[in-house]
Design a protein around this motif. Sequence first.
Motif, PDB file in Angstrom:
ATOM      1  N   ARG A   1      13.808  71.763  12.918  1.00 63.97           N
ATOM      2  CA  ARG A   1      14.501  70.530  13.293  1.00 63.97           C
ATOM      3  C   ARG A   1      14.318  70.245  14.780  1.00 63.97           C
ATOM      4  NH1 ARG A   1      17.664  67.890   9.990  1.00 63.97           N
ATOM      5  NH2 ARG A   1      19.115  67.146  11.548  1.00 63.97           N
ATOM      6  N   PHE A   2      14.307  68.973  15.106  1.00 64.48           N
ATOM      7  CA  PHE A   2      14.141  68.567  16.489  1.00 64.48           C
ATOM      8  C   PHE A   2      15.482  68.642  17.226  1.00 64.48           C
ATOM      9  CE2 PHE A   2      10.798  66.344  14.102  1.00 64.48           C
ATOM     10  CZ  PHE A   2       9.680  66.820  14.773  1.00 64.48           C
ATOM     11  N   LYS A   3      15.417  69.015  18.515  1.00 64.47           N
ATOM     12  CA  LYS A   3      16.632  69.146  19.330  1.00 64.47           C
ATOM     13  C   LYS A   3      17.277  67.801  19.612  1.00 64.47           C
ATOM     14  CE  LYS A   3      14.802  70.965  22.871  1.00 64.47           C
ATOM     15  NZ  LYS A   3      14.188  71.598  24.002  1.00 64.47           N
ATOM     16  N   ASP A   4      16.438  66.856  20.032  1.00 63.76           N
ATOM     17  CA  ASP A   4      16.965  65.559  20.461  1.00 63.76           C
ATOM     18  C   ASP A   4      15.886  64.477  20.340  1.00 63.76           C
ATOM     19  OD1 ASP A   4      15.243  66.172  22.554  1.00 63.76           O
ATOM     20  OD2 ASP A   4      16.825  66.546  24.007  1.00 63.76           O
ATOM     21  N   GLU A   5      16.258  63.301  20.784  1.00 66.22           N
ATOM     22  CA  GLU A   5      15.377  62.132  20.751  1.00 66.22           C
ATOM     23  C   GLU A   5      14.069  62.371  21.514  1.00 66.22           C
ATOM     24  OE1 GLU A   5      16.482  58.357  23.023  1.00 66.22           O
ATOM     25  OE2 GLU A   5      17.588  58.147  21.127  1.00 66.22           O
ATOM     26  N   LEU A   6      14.168  62.949  22.693  1.00 67.92           N
ATOM     27  CA  LEU A   6      12.981  63.221  23.517  1.00 67.92           C
ATOM     28  C   LEU A   6      12.038  64.186  22.816  1.00 67.92           C
ATOM     29  CD1 LEU A   6      11.438  62.732  26.135  1.00 67.92           C
ATOM     30  CD2 LEU A   6      12.779  64.572  27.187  1.00 67.92           C
ATOM     31  N   ASP A   7      12.599  65.174  22.151  1.00 69.62           N
ATOM     32  CA  ASP A   7      11.812  66.145  21.391  1.00 69.62           C
ATOM     33  C   ASP A   7      11.028  65.444  20.276  1.00 69.62           C
ATOM     34  OD1 ASP A   7      11.106  68.848  21.247  1.00 69.62           O
ATOM     35  OD2 ASP A   7      12.575  69.257  19.663  1.00 69.62           O
TER      36      ASP A   7
ATOM     37  N   LYS B   1       8.157  63.462  21.833  1.00 67.48           N
ATOM     38  CA  LYS B   1       7.060  64.363  22.212  1.00 67.48           C
ATOM     39  C   LYS B   1       6.242  64.738  20.982  1.00 67.48           C
ATOM     40  CE  LYS B   1       9.196  66.432  26.278  1.00 67.48           C
ATOM     41  NZ  LYS B   1       9.837  67.652  26.823  1.00 67.48           N
ATOM     42  N   PHE B   2       6.922  64.957  19.840  1.00 69.32           N
ATOM     43  CA  PHE B   2       6.221  65.253  18.587  1.00 69.32           C
ATOM     44  C   PHE B   2       5.324  64.078  18.196  1.00 69.32           C
ATOM     45  CE2 PHE B   2       5.835  64.919  14.003  1.00 69.32           C
ATOM     46  CZ  PHE B   2       5.295  66.148  13.678  1.00 69.32           C
ATOM     47  N   ILE B   3       5.854  62.850  18.312  1.00 70.81           N
ATOM     48  CA  ILE B   3       5.074  61.652  17.982  1.00 70.81           C
ATOM     49  C   ILE B   3       3.829  61.583  18.872  1.00 70.81           C
ATOM     50  CG2 ILE B   3       5.065  59.106  18.058  1.00 70.81           C
ATOM     51  CD1 ILE B   3       6.695  60.103  15.695  1.00 70.81           C
ATOM     52  N   CYS B   4       3.997  61.847  20.160  1.00 72.90           N
ATOM     53  CA  CYS B   4       2.895  61.718  21.131  1.00 72.90           C
ATOM     54  C   CYS B   4       1.843  62.816  20.998  1.00 72.90           C
ATOM     55  CB  CYS B   4       3.445  61.739  22.554  1.00 72.90           C
ATOM     56  SG  CYS B   4       4.423  60.286  22.939  1.00 72.90           S
ATOM     57  N   LYS B   5       2.251  63.983  20.582  1.00 75.66           N
ATOM     58  CA  LYS B   5       1.303  65.095  20.492  1.00 75.66           C
ATOM     59  C   LYS B   5       0.806  65.265  19.057  1.00 75.66           C
ATOM     60  CE  LYS B   5       3.234  67.672  24.370  1.00 75.66           C
ATOM     61  NZ  LYS B   5       4.007  68.849  24.751  1.00 75.66           N
ATOM     62  N   ASP B   6       1.631  65.830  18.211  1.00 77.50           N
ATOM     63  CA  ASP B   6       1.211  66.205  16.854  1.00 77.50           C
ATOM     64  C   ASP B   6       0.855  65.005  15.981  1.00 77.50           C
ATOM     65  OD1 ASP B   6       2.167  69.346  16.658  1.00 77.50           O
ATOM     66  OD2 ASP B   6       3.440  68.136  17.965  1.00 77.50           O
ATOM     67  N   PHE B   7       1.768  64.038  15.896  1.00 75.03           N
ATOM     68  CA  PHE B   7       1.567  62.874  15.031  1.00 75.03           C
ATOM     69  C   PHE B   7       0.328  62.089  15.482  1.00 75.03           C
ATOM     70  CE2 PHE B   7       2.610  58.416  13.817  1.00 75.03           C
ATOM     71  CZ  PHE B   7       2.799  58.596  12.457  1.00 75.03           C
TER      72      PHE B   7
ATOM     73  N   VAL C   1      -3.317  61.531  13.493  1.00 73.37           N
ATOM     74  CA  VAL C   1      -3.739  60.191  13.076  1.00 73.37           C
ATOM     75  C   VAL C   1      -4.950  59.687  13.860  1.00 73.37           C
ATOM     76  CG1 VAL C   1      -3.025  57.766  12.881  1.00 73.37           C
ATOM     77  CG2 VAL C   1      -1.414  59.579  12.297  1.00 73.37           C
ATOM     78  N   PHE C   2      -4.944  59.875  15.186  1.00 72.65           N
ATOM     79  CA  PHE C   2      -5.968  59.269  16.039  1.00 72.65           C
ATOM     80  C   PHE C   2      -6.895  60.269  16.726  1.00 72.65           C
ATOM     81  CE2 PHE C   2      -2.464  56.110  16.013  1.00 72.65           C
ATOM     82  CZ  PHE C   2      -3.144  55.092  15.376  1.00 72.65           C
ATOM     83  N   LYS C   3      -6.768  61.544  16.390  1.00 73.35           N
ATOM     84  CA  LYS C   3      -7.652  62.606  16.918  1.00 73.35           C
ATOM     85  C   LYS C   3      -7.534  62.815  18.428  1.00 73.35           C
ATOM     86  CE  LYS C   3      -9.704  63.023  12.850  1.00 73.35           C
ATOM     87  NZ  LYS C   3      -8.627  63.023  11.897  1.00 73.35           N
ATOM     88  N   LYS C   4      -6.433  62.405  19.023  1.00 74.40           N
ATOM     89  CA  LYS C   4      -6.155  62.658  20.443  1.00 74.40           C
ATOM     90  C   LYS C   4      -4.667  62.457  20.698  1.00 74.40           C
ATOM     91  CE  LYS C   4      -7.134  59.363  23.612  1.00 74.40           C
ATOM     92  NZ  LYS C   4      -5.841  58.950  24.087  1.00 74.40           N
ATOM     93  N   GLN C   5      -4.181  63.064  21.775  1.00 79.24           N
ATOM     94  CA  GLN C   5      -2.781  62.877  22.139  1.00 79.24           C
ATOM     95  C   GLN C   5      -2.606  61.571  22.909  1.00 79.24           C
ATOM     96  OE1 GLN C   5      -1.222  66.165  24.386  1.00 79.24           O
ATOM     97  NE2 GLN C   5      -1.670  67.662  22.793  1.00 79.24           N
ATOM     98  N   ILE C   6      -1.371  61.109  22.960  1.00 81.39           N
ATOM     99  CA  ILE C   6      -1.026  59.990  23.839  1.00 81.39           C
ATOM    100  C   ILE C   6      -1.296  60.456  25.263  1.00 81.39           C
ATOM    101  CG2 ILE C   6       1.056  58.937  24.864  1.00 81.39           C
ATOM    102  CD1 ILE C   6       0.196  57.317  22.543  1.00 81.39           C
ATOM    103  N   ASP C   7      -1.822  59.582  26.103  1.00 80.13           N
ATOM    104  CA  ASP C   7      -2.157  59.966  27.475  1.00 80.13           C
ATOM    105  C   ASP C   7      -0.938  60.070  28.383  1.00 80.13           C
ATOM    106  OD1 ASP C   7      -5.072  60.124  27.284  1.00 80.13           O
ATOM    107  OD2 ASP C   7      -4.938  57.988  26.831  1.00 80.13           O
TER     108      ASP C   7
ATOM    109  N   VAL D   1       7.813  54.538  26.740  1.00 82.50           N
ATOM    110  CA  VAL D   1       6.525  53.848  26.807  1.00 82.50           C
ATOM    111  C   VAL D   1       5.435  54.885  26.562  1.00 82.50           C
ATOM    112  CG1 VAL D   1       4.933  52.506  28.218  1.00 82.50           C
ATOM    113  CG2 VAL D   1       7.390  52.100  28.397  1.00 82.50           C
ATOM    114  N   LEU D   2       4.665  54.658  25.505  1.00 83.80           N
ATOM    115  CA  LEU D   2       3.558  55.539  25.144  1.00 83.80           C
ATOM    116  C   LEU D   2       2.270  54.850  25.552  1.00 83.80           C
ATOM    117  CD1 LEU D   2       6.010  55.914  23.102  1.00 83.80           C
ATOM    118  CD2 LEU D   2       4.350  56.872  21.546  1.00 83.80           C
ATOM    119  N   GLN D   3       1.475  55.499  26.377  1.00 80.38           N
ATOM    120  CA  GLN D   3       0.231  54.881  26.843  1.00 80.38           C
ATOM    121  C   GLN D   3      -0.970  55.646  26.297  1.00 80.38           C
ATOM    122  OE1 GLN D   3       0.039  53.821  30.947  1.00 80.38           O
ATOM    123  NE2 GLN D   3      -2.185  53.689  30.939  1.00 80.38           N
ATOM    124  N   ASP D   4      -1.877  54.899  25.700  1.00 81.16           N
ATOM    125  CA  ASP D   4      -3.132  55.454  25.205  1.00 81.16           C
ATOM    126  C   ASP D   4      -4.253  54.722  25.951  1.00 81.16           C
ATOM    127  OD1 ASP D   4      -5.406  56.237  23.768  1.00 81.16           O
ATOM    128  OD2 ASP D   4      -4.285  56.389  21.895  1.00 81.16           O
TER     129      ASP D   4
END
Length: 147
Positions: free
Chosen positions: A46-52, A55-61, A65-71, A82-85
Motif C-alpha cells: 500500500r502507498f503511504k500518501d498522495e506523493l507516494d 511517484k509510482f505514476i511517474c516511475k513505474d506506471f 506504458v511509455f518505456k521511460k520515466q517522467i523527467d 506537474v509531470l513533465q516529459d
Amino acid sequence: MPRVSSRSVDKLVHLQENGRCITKLENMGFRVGQGLIERFTKDTARFKDELDIMKFICKDFWTTVFKKQIDNLRTNHQGIYVLQDNKFRLLTQMSAGKQYLEHASKYLAFTCGLIRGGLSNLGIKSIVTAEVSSMPACKFQVMIQKL
C-alpha cells in the motif's frame, strides 16, 4: 440580425466534433488507466500518501506504458502536481513541424485520461490537463479533488 457565413458554421461544427473526439479519447484513457493500475499494483505494498502514489505514476506506471520515466515531478504540496516529459513518446513522431501542434491535444487527451483513471483506482479523484509549448515536450497538470 447579422448573417452567419457557412464558413463560420462549418468551423463551429468542426470544433464541436473535435471536442467530442477529445472527450471520447479521454474517457477511453480513463478506462485503460483503471485497468492498467489494477494490474500493476496487485503485488505492490500500500502507498503511504498522495506523493507516494504520484511517484509510482511517474516511475513505474510511466515506464511500463511509455518505456521511460517522467523527467520531472513538481508539487506545491497543496494538491497540484506537474509531470513533465521532455520527449513524450506519442508526440516524438509528429514533432518535426509546428503544423501538427493543433493535433497534439488528441494524443494528450488519452494520456490525461490514463493518468486520471489510474489515480481514480488508487482512490484519488483528480482533474488532469496537458500543455505543449514545444514538441515533443509536454506537461501534465494533476489537480487533486479533495472529497
